[in-house]
Design an enzyme around this catalytic site. Structure first.
Site, short mmCIF file in Angstrom:
data_model
loop_
_atom_site.label_atom_id
_atom_site.label_comp_id
_atom_site.label_asym_id
_atom_site.label_seq_id
_atom_site.Cartn_x
_atom_site.Cartn_y
_atom_site.Cartn_z
CE LYS A 1 -26.89 93.14 -54.20
NZ LYS A 1 -27.02 93.54 -55.59
C1 LIG Z 1 -27.73 93.62 -56.86
C2 LIG Z 1 -27.38 92.85 -58.06
C3 LIG Z 1 -27.19 93.45 -59.31
C4 LIG Z 1 -27.57 94.85 -59.68
O1 LIG Z 1 -27.26 95.84 -58.83
P1 LIG Z 1 -28.12 97.19 -58.76
O2 LIG Z 1 -27.14 98.12 -58.11
O3 LIG Z 1 -29.31 96.89 -57.89
O4 LIG Z 1 -28.50 97.62 -60.11
C5 LIG Z 1 -26.71 92.65 -60.35
N1 LIG Z 1 -26.46 91.34 -60.18
C6 LIG Z 1 -26.69 90.72 -59.00
C7 LIG Z 1 -26.38 89.27 -58.89
C8 LIG Z 1 -27.16 91.44 -57.90
O5 LIG Z 1 -27.39 90.80 -56.75
#
Ligand SMILES: *Cc1c(COP(=O)(O)O)cnc(C)c1O
Length: 358
Positions: free
Chosen positions: A174
């Protein structure tokens, strides 16, 4: 192999973590408070509450807004499992909605007027235009895990201009990395307090009753972020503008490099919006062959996402109409590598390979 996404950790991030580790705290402590303040300021929200993951943050958001059994929660089918799981964790029922053909964001017009909540995913980092939400459900949560650094005409994504809460992730692919981590932003003090309780066993200290006293108000979890992770996230956050700037520049280079090919390029940001380019999802014919030939050329493209209704766990979820746009897009989607440290020569290799393949 060039991955589709990757974190950028520099020596100053390592120093920030080392400093936290020498501070006498390891778990939630002063670095968490500092990161929460910096994050709230960065997205212009009154409160930011951090969690051990984006998924934990989503769970907290559905729980503290009182969603539970009997509540139907609208969301796009074109998303990651965590979006739906956070509804299921609290006993509510996902309602899968189709996406818009160009943006691949949830088609707001198809959200049923009688759902309790909607979870809006800003797909790939392009903010959905929540001003267009006509009949607002009781609870609106933004799954902004792709969209830290994105903007709308109402300000940064995260300011909850048209929502109750906004959820971020600090997973390494991210915009900023904490190792694992997530956050909820909100402008409600009561919600922020409930989120803090939820993160830590439902505990609320009450000093009037004595320095030791706390009360368990409701079911909670241990969803805390450690100071080690918060120090990394805080250091990363100071580079957010540069990170998103790099992603925008890479997106521009893809648009130039792939112009004139049959690859369908992702929608850009409309006037007044900023795209965070968590992903650069193109649509191609013969996706399987293109994916495999990219792999052979050392390029780790990915598909975002296998729609929820294709998975056994979610196949019985309620659907709004037949999710035709989602299925059609899914058949052709391919996310090309995009991350701040992707070099021009690596990207040129992706572009040249794509031009030959499509
Ligand atoms: C990455 C992601 C999440 C969850 O994030 P984590 O930190 O990996 O638990 C939730 N929704 C979407 C659309 C994502 O891409």
């Amino acid at each position: 192999m060039i991955p589709y996404g990757r974190h950028s950790v520099d020596e100053d991030d390592v120093q920030a973590v080392a400093l936290a580790m020498r501070s006498g705290w390891l778990t939630q402590g002063p670095a968490v408070n500092e990161f929460e303040e910096a994050l709230a300021a960065a997205v212009a929200a009154d409160y930011a509450v951090v969690f051990s993951s984006g998924t934990a943050a989503l769970h907290a958001a559905t729980a503290v807004h009182g969603l539970g059994r009997g509540d139907r929660v609208a969301m796009p089918s074109l998303t990651f499992a965590a979006t739906a799981n956070c509804a299921l964790y609290v006993g509510s029922s996902p309602v899968l909605v189709d996406v818009e053909r160009e943006t691949l964001n949830i088609d707001l017009a198809q959200i049923p007027s009688d759902v309790s909540a909607a979870i809006i995913v800003h797909y790939a980092g392009l903010p959905a235009d929540l001003r267009a939400l006509r009949s607002r459900p009781r609870v609106v949560i933004e799954d902004a895990t792709h969209a830290l650094g994105a903007r709308t005409p109402d300000g940064p994504v995260g300011n909850c201009a048209h929502s109750d809460a906004c959820v971020f992730s600090f997973h390494p692919v991210k915009a900023i990395a904490a190792g694992e981590g997530g956050a909820v932003t909100t402008n409600s003090q009561a919600t922020a307090r409930a989120l803090r309780r939820f993160r830590s066993h439902g505990m609320e200290p009450d000093r009037d009753q004595g320095g030791w006293y706390y009360e368990i108000r409701e079911l909670g979890f241990n969803y805390r972020l450690s100071d080690i992770q918060a120090a990394l996230a805080r250091s990363q956050l100071s580079k957010l503008e540069r990170f998103i700037g790099s992603r925008e520049a890479l997106a521009d280079r893809y648009r130039t490099g792939l112009s004139g090919t049959p690859a369908h390029l992702p929608a850009g940001a409309p006037p007044g919006f900023r795209h965070a380019y968590h992903l650069f999802p193109v649509r191609v014919a013969n996706r399987r062959r293109v994916y495999e030939d990219l792999q052979k050329a050392g390029i780790g493209a990915q598909v975002h996402y296998v729609p929820l209704h294709h998975h056994p766990r979610f196949s019985s979820c309620e659907r709004v109409q037949d999710l035709e746009v989602t299925d059609e897009a899914y058949g052709r989607l391919l996310s090309l590598p995009i991350f701040p440290d992707l070099s021009d020569s690596e990207q040129d290799h992706v572009i040249a390979t794509m031009r030959a393949l499509v």
